[in-house]
Structure formats: structure tokens, C-alpha cells
Scaffold this active site. Structure first.
Site: not given
Length: 258
Positions: A145, A158
Site C-alpha cells: 500500500s 495497517y
């Protein structure tokens, strides 16, 4: 002939937005597929649209045995493993670090980071053995990401997991650069998937307003589309792209440019 004609491609998190798109993209290029997801019903529905050159195995990627079994399934069904797309992942609650429940943090790390570690732990030896035997190894593409490249306020755990995925990617790429295994990561910004749809719902704002807030720091001022990320995944996995390894490719609408 497609770029992946006759190649065996393993995809985790295959029933979700990016995984589903990747499965269809590789199938269109002639690949044989081994697909996995926690959602068995959705996995079966997807497989039914892809034809007989598809094998499926549902399970939780945080269980190492699943990664072992997926590699065994690829070899048993198709004889080898050419490409692995380690895509399975979850997101945390959109809150500041002290507000993240410890159990939730542990679960995010188990799936998003350890799940990739387990997958690579079993994929790499198979690809290395193939390279020694035939001169043809394989390619691994980890879905990280943009949060794995920079800080991500209210997504701290995350982001930590995705930073870890980038670290695993670069380390494994260096370890196996001469052993027939390429390892790269794709680092998307917010993409039009169920994850983004969930953010819009939780925000309580009209969709246009919620997306505007979500993409405030994106120079293109929009979310990515699944097909755009899949294009990057296929590029990273393409055997013609043979000199690229250890790269974390941002597909982020310009976030990394500012």
C-alpha cells in the site's frame, strides 16, 4: 498468445476487488489459476466464471498451513508455480494509535504481514527448485500500500504491516536475485474496492464528499480503479519484465510526488 499462457498463478484474497480483478486479468492472458480467499462462497462463484483451468482452496492466510497447501495444490494440479500474488489483507479501524484495540492490531498483523511471510516462505523454495531444474523460476508480487511507504494517520497498525510487507519484499528480492525468483510489491493508494466503500459508509457523508475527503492529498483528486492496479500487478509479474526485482511500485495518483 497471452503473456501468461500456460503459467500457473496463485492469488490470495481472490474474491475481493483487487484479487478478483487480478484473477480475471491473468485468466485473460492465458494463465492457469490457484485461488484462495476466506469467503468460500464468493471464491466458488468467481471460479465458476473462469473455466476448468482454475483450482480453489478457501482458508485463512494467517494459518501457515494454508500457504503450504496452496503451493502443493498448484504443483499437484498444474505441475509448477510460476507467479504468486499475495493480496489477502484487511484494514484496521480508522482511529488514532491508542484507540486501536490490541486484539484488532494483532489480527491485522497476522493477516497483512505474517500472511505474506507465510506465503513467501512456501512459495520461494518451490520456485527456486524449479529454477535449478529447468532454468525457469517465478515471480512474486506482494500487494502492499502507499501506507507502506509513508506514514498513515489513523491507520498506524495497517501502515506498520504494509511497511513490513515492503521490507519482506526487498529482503527476499536481494536473497533470491540470482536464484530465479523475482519479488516486487505494488503499493496502491485508495482504490475503488469494498474497503473504500466501507469508509464511505462509515463516514455518514454523501459519497462525493467522502471521496473528496479521502483523496484530499492525492494530486489526481480521485481514487484508483481496480483495473489500473491490476495493470501494474500484471506488469510486475510479466516474465518479460525480467530485470525488475525488489521494487515497491507506487500506483498512487501522484501521492509520492508531493
Amino acid at each position: 498468445m497471452g503473456r501468461f499462457e500456460g503459467a500457473t498463478v496463485l492469488i490470495t484474497g481472490a474474491a475481493g476487488g483487487l484479487g478478483n480483478g487480478a484473477a480475471k486479468g491473468f485468466a485473460a492472458e492465458g494463465a492457469r489459476l490457484v485461488l484462495s480467499d476466506m469467503n468460500e462462497a464468493a471464491l466458488e462463484s468467481l471460479a465458476a466464471t473462469l473455466g476448468p483451468q482454475t483450482a480453489i482452496l478457501a482458508g485463512d492466510i494467517s494459518d501457515e498451513k494454508l500457504s503450504e497447501d496452496l503451493v502443493e495444490l498448484a504443483v499437484k494440479k498444474f505441475g509448477r508455480l510460476d507467479v504468486a500474488i499475495n493480496n489477502a489483507g484487511i484494514v484496521q479501524s480508522f482511529v488514532r494509535l491508542p484507540q486501536v484495540a490490541s486484539d484488532e492490531a494483532r489480527r491485522v498483523l497476522e493477516i497483512d504481514l505474517l500472511g505474506v511471510f507465510y506465503a513467501m516462505k512456501h512459495q520461494i523454495p518451490r520456485m527456486e527448485r524449479q529454477f535449478k531444474a529447468t532454468g525457469k523460476g517465478g515471480a512474486i508480487v506482494n500487494i502492499a500500500s502507499v501506507a507502506g511507504l509513508v506514514g498513515a494517520p489513523k491507520l498506524s497498525v495497517y501502515a506498520a504491516a504494509k511497511h513490513g510487507v515492503v521490507g519482506l519484499t526487498k529482503s527476499a528480492a536481494a536473497e533470491y536475485a540470482t536464484k530465479g525468483v523475482r519479488v516486487n510489491a505494488i503499493c496502491p493508494a485508495h482504490t475503488r474496492t469494498a474497503m473504500v466503500a466501507g469508509f464511505v459508509r462509515m463516514s455518514g457523508a454523501p459519497e462525493a464528499d467522502a471521496l473528496a475527503e479521502l483523496t484530499r492529498g492525492v494530486p489526481m483528486k480521485r481514487v484508483g480503479e481496480v483495473d489500473e492496479i491490476v495493470t501494474a500487478i500484471l506488469f510486475a509479474a510479466d516474465p518479460a519484465n525480467s530485470f525488475m526485482t525488489g521494487h515497491a511500485l507506487a500506483v498512487d495518483g501522484g501521492v509520492g510526488a508531493v
